[in-house]
Design an enzyme around this catalytic site. Structure first.
Site, PDB file in Angstrom:
ATOM      1  N   CYS A 114      32.816  42.129  49.623  1.00 13.26           N
ATOM      2  CA  CYS A 114      32.924  40.691  49.898  1.00 13.26           C
ATOM      3  C   CYS A 114      33.422  40.374  51.301  1.00 13.26           C
ATOM      4  CB  CYS A 114      33.849  40.038  48.872  1.00 13.26           C
ATOM      5  SG  CYS A 114      35.577  40.580  48.981  1.00 13.26           S
ATOM      6  N   CYS A 169      37.081  40.064  45.405  1.00 11.93           N
ATOM      7  CA  CYS A 169      36.015  40.391  44.449  1.00 11.93           C
ATOM      8  C   CYS A 169      36.495  41.268  43.297  1.00 11.93           C
ATOM      9  CB  CYS A 169      34.844  41.070  45.155  1.00 11.93           C
ATOM     10  SG  CYS A 169      35.241  42.669  45.916  1.00 11.93           S
ATOM     11  N   CYS A 203      47.114  54.342  49.469  1.00 13.90           N
ATOM     12  CA  CYS A 203      46.155  55.457  49.474  1.00 13.90           C
ATOM     13  C   CYS A 203      44.811  54.915  48.996  1.00 13.90           C
ATOM     14  CB  CYS A 203      46.667  56.564  48.566  1.00 13.90           C
ATOM     15  SG  CYS A 203      45.650  58.051  48.579  1.00 13.90           S
ATOM     16  N   CYS A 262      40.772  44.521  45.504  1.00 13.75           N
ATOM     17  CA  CYS A 262      40.468  43.473  46.474  1.00 13.75           C
ATOM     18  C   CYS A 262      40.598  42.112  45.801  1.00 13.75           C
ATOM     19  CB  CYS A 262      39.046  43.664  47.010  1.00 13.75           C
ATOM     20  SG  CYS A 262      38.480  42.316  48.064  1.00 13.75           S
ATOM     21  N   CYS A 281      36.500  44.713  53.010  1.00 16.19           N
ATOM     22  CA  CYS A 281      35.907  45.141  51.740  1.00 16.19           C
ATOM     23  C   CYS A 281      34.392  45.211  51.908  1.00 16.19           C
ATOM     24  CB  CYS A 281      36.280  44.137  50.651  1.00 16.19           C
ATOM     25  SG  CYS A 281      35.455  44.434  49.066  1.00 16.19           S
TER      26      CYS A 281
END
Length: 203
Positions: A120, A169, A189, A166, A117
């Site tokens: 984070c 975060c 996707c 995610c 990510c």
């Protein structure tokens, strides 16, 4: 326009006609239209505890699984998010946007690695699970660990889909569909700007 893009546009038009014929409402502009949609929701299981902590599966940059790790979910002000992310990433990750198809990077990197990510650094996908879906967005048949993503029911645009966020975060990443390849049959996707590729280092 390349032959691949032409084929994708033709398929999207065909699926849009089928979707509208079935009475579903959809909005154009960056959405993929699939005849089989489903929705799951593990958002409550991924919710932080009273101290704001979440349990993730941690991975080293060489791909080694480090096991469960308890971390504080990243919470920033909007100004802090804007400083941390690019404008395109902020639009997608913090405003639930969608990047234009074929506009991003990370279409099947030519070397091993993982995707983290950008907000984070939570490990999200292993490059070994990426496949060419022909949609113009990076697609994976599974996340690197189920605990590292949040699946949330999404009913925007008159459709029922499963949004992927995610777990580290709570940033928007994309959606998952049930039209992927074996062994899972799933297609995660993702938006390219919501992923940061990390080439695999030596152990």
């Amino acid at each position: 326009m390349s032959r691949t893009q032409e084929l994708v546009m033709l398929e999207r038009r065909r699926l849009l006609r089928a979707t509208l014929a079935g009475g579903a409402l959809a909005a154009l502009g960056g959405l993929t239209f699939m005849p089989r949609l489903f929705a799951r929701d593990n958002s409550s299981a991924a919710a932080p505890d009273a101290a704001g902590m979440v349990t993730l599966q941690c991975f080293a940059d060489d791909g080694r699984a480090l096991g469960p790790c308890k971390v504080k979910r990243l919470v920033l002000s909007e100004a802090e998010w804007r400083r941390r992310l690019s404008p395109a990433a902020y639009y997608v990750m913090r405003q639930d946007g969608t990047e234009r198809a074929f506009s991003g990077e990370h279409e099947k990197p030519d070397r091993p690695g993982l995707f983290r990510c950008p907000g984070c650094a939570t490990a999200l996908f292993d490059a070994a699970t990426e496949f060419d879906s022909g949609t113009g967005w990076p697609s994976f048949w599974q996340p690197i660990a189920a605990a590292n993503v949040i699946e949330k029911r999404d009913t925007t645009f008159g459709m029922v889909r499963t949004e992927i966020r995610c777990a580290g975060c709570d940033s928007h990443l994309g959606h998952v569909f049930d039209d992927g390849p074996r062994p899972t049959g799933l297609r995660y996707c993702m938006n390219s700007v919501a992923l940061r590729f990390v080439p695999r280092t030596s152990a």
